[in-house]
Design a protein around this motif. Structure first.
Motif, short mmCIF file in Angstrom:
data_model
loop_
_atom_site.label_atom_id
_atom_site.label_comp_id
_atom_site.label_asym_id
_atom_site.label_seq_id
_atom_site.Cartn_x
_atom_site.Cartn_y
_atom_site.Cartn_z
N ALA A 210 -14.17 -45.70 53.52
CA ALA A 210 -14.04 -46.73 54.56
C ALA A 210 -14.85 -46.33 55.78
N ARG A 211 -15.42 -47.36 56.39
CA ARG A 211 -16.22 -47.08 57.58
C ARG A 211 -15.34 -46.43 58.66
N GLU A 212 -14.07 -46.87 58.73
CA GLU A 212 -13.16 -46.31 59.73
C GLU A 212 -12.85 -44.85 59.45
N GLU A 213 -13.00 -44.44 58.22
CA GLU A 213 -12.80 -43.02 57.92
C GLU A 213 -14.00 -42.21 58.40
N LEU A 214 -15.16 -42.81 58.31
CA LEU A 214 -16.35 -42.11 58.79
C LEU A 214 -16.39 -42.08 60.31
N ASP A 215 -15.94 -43.16 60.91
CA ASP A 215 -16.01 -43.27 62.36
C ASP A 215 -14.69 -43.84 62.87
N PRO A 217 -11.56 -44.93 65.22
CA PRO A 217 -11.60 -45.55 66.56
C PRO A 217 -11.48 -44.49 67.65
N GLU A 218 -12.07 -44.82 68.80
CA GLU A 218 -12.03 -43.90 69.93
C GLU A 218 -10.60 -43.81 70.48
N GLY A 219 -10.30 -42.68 71.03
CA GLY A 219 -8.98 -42.48 71.62
C GLY A 219 -8.26 -41.33 70.94
N THR A 220 -7.03 -41.15 71.35
CA THR A 220 -6.21 -40.09 70.79
C THR A 220 -5.13 -40.72 69.92
N PHE A 221 -5.02 -40.22 68.71
CA PHE A 221 -4.07 -40.80 67.76
C PHE A 221 -3.32 -39.69 67.05
N LEU A 222 -2.08 -40.02 66.73
CA LEU A 222 -1.37 -39.23 65.73
C LEU A 222 -1.70 -39.85 64.38
N LEU A 223 -2.14 -39.03 63.47
CA LEU A 223 -2.61 -39.56 62.20
C LEU A 223 -1.50 -39.53 61.16
N ARG A 224 -1.48 -40.55 60.35
CA ARG A 224 -0.48 -40.63 59.29
C ARG A 224 -1.20 -41.00 57.99
N ASP A 225 -0.96 -40.19 57.00
CA ASP A 225 -1.56 -40.44 55.70
C ASP A 225 -0.71 -41.48 54.98
N PRO A 226 -1.26 -42.61 54.60
CA PRO A 226 -0.45 -43.65 53.96
C PRO A 226 0.21 -43.17 52.67
N GLU A 227 -0.41 -42.23 52.00
CA GLU A 227 0.16 -41.77 50.74
C GLU A 227 1.27 -40.75 50.96
N SER A 232 8.23 -36.08 56.04
CA SER A 232 8.92 -36.11 57.33
C SER A 232 7.92 -36.34 58.44
N ALA A 233 8.40 -37.02 59.45
CA ALA A 233 7.52 -37.33 60.57
C ALA A 233 7.05 -36.06 61.29
N ALA A 234 7.92 -35.06 61.29
CA ALA A 234 7.56 -33.85 62.03
C ALA A 234 6.34 -33.18 61.43
N SER A 235 6.21 -33.25 60.12
CA SER A 235 5.09 -32.57 59.49
C SER A 235 3.79 -33.33 59.70
N LEU A 236 3.94 -34.58 60.09
CA LEU A 236 2.74 -35.37 60.25
C LEU A 236 2.38 -35.58 61.71
N ALA B 34 -2.79 -44.94 60.93
CA ALA B 34 -2.76 -44.65 59.49
C ALA B 34 -4.19 -44.41 59.03
N LEU B 35 -4.42 -43.22 58.58
CA LEU B 35 -5.78 -42.85 58.16
C LEU B 35 -5.66 -42.01 56.90
N PRO B 36 -6.17 -42.49 55.79
CA PRO B 36 -6.05 -41.72 54.54
C PRO B 36 -6.71 -40.35 54.64
N THR B 37 -7.69 -40.23 55.51
CA THR B 37 -8.39 -38.95 55.63
C THR B 37 -7.80 -38.11 56.75
N ALA B 38 -6.51 -38.33 57.01
CA ALA B 38 -5.86 -37.58 58.09
C ALA B 38 -5.91 -36.08 57.85
N ARG B 39 -6.03 -35.71 56.60
CA ARG B 39 -6.01 -34.27 56.29
C ARG B 39 -7.19 -33.53 56.90
N PHE B 40 -8.22 -34.26 57.29
CA PHE B 40 -9.39 -33.59 57.87
C PHE B 40 -9.28 -33.43 59.38
#
Lengths: 299, 409
Positions: A210-215, A217-227, A232-236, B34-40
């Motif tokens: 996905a283009r969004e994976e390559l680039d 969005p700007e800003g600070t985010f907590l990332l969550r893997d959909p899979e 637990s939320a703490a680990s993510l 939500a980012l599938p590549t969060a692991r990176f």
């Protein structure tokens, strides 16, 4: 996503032929060059007559001129069954809405099926998704592409089921195209693909990014893997993407893609990276033409 | 509103301030992507603590602060309407004088007039009149009694800050020995107010009894008293200037006979109290004559025996009915009464001119000085206030939990 949606894609791929990277094995007569030698009309080479050869294959003129018995050989033409293995895990639903990796994977699968079907090759489909596995046996009849498009359009990505076990169940005398984002059971997948390649299968990996994976969005985010939504939320919660870590993220993701491509190719498989955001026809062409450079959809 | 243990409520207030301060600090978390590549991405703490001009989660803050304050008030022993006045002025008067309502009114007016200037502007002074039995004999009793009253007040009234002591001092007392000692026990200044002489409690003048001969006196002398005096003092004759009139029926001439006699539990004289089932049949009539005084009192402060000076003679009239066969007067506590009756005429005690008010700069006794020795009320006032406050705090905490849960859902 119905067949009508893929109309422009199929139009763009009309006339395209998908030549195997090497001769195919024994198979019913088809359009692809076979490793089997036969007596077809297209001459390939001479071979000394050996006992048991069909006398009708003797080149009588050469025998008359050189007093040596040669047999005229020609390459056989064979069919190549194409299996499209589509990763339907939750990560393929990214980004949400139009332009997701899943939509691109659908278009690529339909496009590749159309190209393969145009060569009269049987085309089968294997989709691993959240609700299980959907398998469509290889067929050459009319309407196969439409049927595959219909099946794909009815599925929704989800879950995180591994693809490798289902890939292992496919025959080895086929072309296996794995359309995935390589974020699931990549190691197992490559292991099975390597075994299939060694057994004669033509394995192609279409890496959907996905283009969004390559680039991101700007800003600070907590990332969550959909899979890993169930984790637990703490680990993510401490997977953070901010301005400081953005370059590092890009570097690691680029390194991952490079490593992934290198590993697929080292296994004898084809590898094509396709990025979301445009026309899927270019992605299909990249796969079919075995282009090594990352291909983006037309913008 | 006061607290039995103010520091506990102070701790609750401090905790509330701390909670309020924490609500001014906000922990900002970045949005979730939500980012599938969060692991990176890298793992790090993305929370940022920042001060905010206004508290966040205002509802939660209110619930928490109210719960803390309610629990703190309950544990600190919140007391509503517990104190009354912050200053109590104890006016200690002799019980005999206090029994005379007219004297009391006059005396209190005088006291109030004298202290009006001091009390003016304070605005929160409660004046209490306390009759003290035997103050006319030993003024130290006023201090003892005042200490008891002050300790009780201090324990019951957390709001009480100051206790003033004013002693209405008679001109003469029998002893001053205890005054100096007890005065040092009062943690503050003592105001001594000169008493207006107590009115003569015997209306009957000697004139009415002028015709009474010694034989007549003897005839009205209580037989039991005679026996007791003889037993106590022997055949020694009393001061000849003393005439004792003690009718056996307890109703001397000139006394107001009660239509319905009542019962009194004790008679006090000198420093002793004679307890017995007395029947009071007559009351000594009030008098303003300066030559008359009470020498024995009923337990309610009314005069039970009075003395009237007539020249150099003393006429002592007793209104105590004692059955002829009674041995009540033979008991040891009766000695005080008998000695008071047989005391030589003219012995009016020691002058109290030397007893003066303390320097006001010494200050009046703080209530804390009396609380130190006693156990102040620990619970809430009213009593049901404590459980109500605790239940209220629990309800607030429950509401806080519900709000927090709904916000996190």
């Amino acid at each position: 996503m119905g067949h009508a949606t893929h109309g422009p894609l199929l139009d763009a791929l009309r006339g395209l032929r998908w030549t195997p990277r090497r001769a195919v094995g024994a198979a019913p007569p088809g359009t692809h060059r076979s490793r089997q030698k036969g007596t077809a009309g297209e001459f390939t080479e001479y071979r000394l007559y050996r006992q048991g050869d069909d006398p009708r294959a003797l080149d009588w003129r050469l025998l008359a001129r050189s007093d040596r018995a040669f047999v005229r050989l020609s390459d056989d033409r064979a069919l190549l069954t194409t299996w499209l293995v589509v990763d339907g895990s939750a990560s393929m639903a990214f980004p949400e809405g139009a332009g997701s990796k899943w939509q691109l994977a659908q278009s690529l699968a339909v496009g590749l099926a159309a190209v393969a079907h145009a060569s009269s090759d049987p085309v089968g489909l294997l989709v691993v998704h959240g609700d299980g596995v959907t398998r469509v046996p290889p067929r050459t009849r009319r309407g196969t592409v439409q049927e595959l498009a219909r099946v794909l359009g009815a599925l929704e990505p989800g879950g995180g089921a591994p693809v490798a076990p289902h890939l292992a169940s496919l025959p080895t005398n086929a072309r296996i195209v794995v359309i995935t984002d390589c974020l699931g059971d990549l190691t197992d997948l490559q292991k099975v693909a390597g075994a299939h390649g060694a057994a004669g299968a033509l394995v192609e990996c279409v890496h959907v990014v996905a283009r969004e994976e390559l680039d991101p969005p700007e800003g600070t985010f907590l990332l969550r893997d959909p899979e890993q939504a169930l984790a637990s939320a703490a680990s993510l919660s401490d997977l953070v993407l901010d301005a400081r870590g953005r370059d590092g993220y890009r570097d690691r993701f680029a390194q991952f893609r490079r490593d992934t491509a290198q590993l697929w190719r080292s296994l004898g498989a084809g590898y094509t990276e396709v990025v979301t955001g445009g026309n899927a026809a270019r992605g299909v062409r990249a796969v079919v033409l075995a282009g090594d450079a990352p291909i983006e959809g037309a913008r | 509103m006061t607290f039995a243990t103010p520091w506990l409520f102070g701790a609750a207030v401090a905790a509330s301030l701390l909670v309020g301060g924490l609500h001014l600090l906000s922990v900002r978390q970045p949005p979730v992507l939500a980012l599938p590549t969060a692991r990176f991405a890298t793992r790090e703490d993305a929370r940022a603590v920042a001060r905010r001009p206004r508290p966040n989660d205002l509802l939660l803050l209110i619930l928490r602060v109210l719960a803390l304050l309610a629990a703190g008030a309950a544990l600190a022993g919140m007391q509503l309407d517990a104190g009354g006045a912050r200053t109590v002025r104890l006016v200690m008067v002799d019980s005999a004088a206090a029994a005379d309502s007219s004297w009391r009114a006059r005396q209190l007016r005088a006291v109030e007039a004298n202290i009006a200037s001091a009390a003016r502007g304070e605005g929160d002074v409660e004046q209490q009149l306390h009759p003290v039995a035997g103050l006319a004999r030993d003024p130290a009793r006023a201090v003892v009694r005042a200490t008891q009253v002050a300790a009780t007040l201090a324990a019951d009234r957390p709001a009480l800050e100051r206790v003033e002591l004013l002693v209405v001092m008679p001109d003469r007392v029998e002893t001053l020995d205890g005054w100096a000692a007890w005065r040092t026990q009062w943690p503050g200044a003592i105001t001594v107010q000169r008493a207006e002489p107590v009115g003569q409690l015997v209306e009957a003048s000697v004139g009415t009894n002028s015709g009474v001969s010694p034989s007549v006196v003897a005839s009205v002398m209580n037989e039991a008293a005679m026996v007791a005096m003889t037993s106590l003092f022997g055949p020694t004759a009393p001061d000849p200037r003393v005439t004792i009139v003690w009718p056996q029926d307890g109703a001397p001439v000139g006394w107001a006979v009660r239509p319905v006699p009542d019962t009194v539990s004790a008679v006090a004289a000198r420093v002793q109290a004679l307890v017995g089932p007395f029947v009071r049949v007559a009351d000594a009539p009030p008098s303003r004559a300066k030559t008359r005084r009470a020498i024995a009192w009923w337990s309610d402060g009314a005069a039970a025996a009075v003395e009237e000076r007539v020249g150099d003679r003393c006429l002592r009239t007793v209104g105590i009915r004692v059955p002829a066969a009674s041995d009540l007067l033979l008991s040891a506590p009766a000695e005080g009464l008998l000695r008071a009756l047989r005391a030589p005429c003219g012995m009016r005690g020691l002058r109290t001119d030397s007893l003066r008010s303390d320097d006001p700069r010494r200050g009046h006794a703080a209530a804390v000085a009396f609380r130190a020795g006693g156990a102040p009320r620990a619970g809430t006032l009213p009593v049901w206030l404590g459980p109500i406050l605790l239940l209220f705090a629990l309800a607030l905490l429950g509401a806080e939990w519900l709000v927090r849960r709904s916000e996190s859902a």
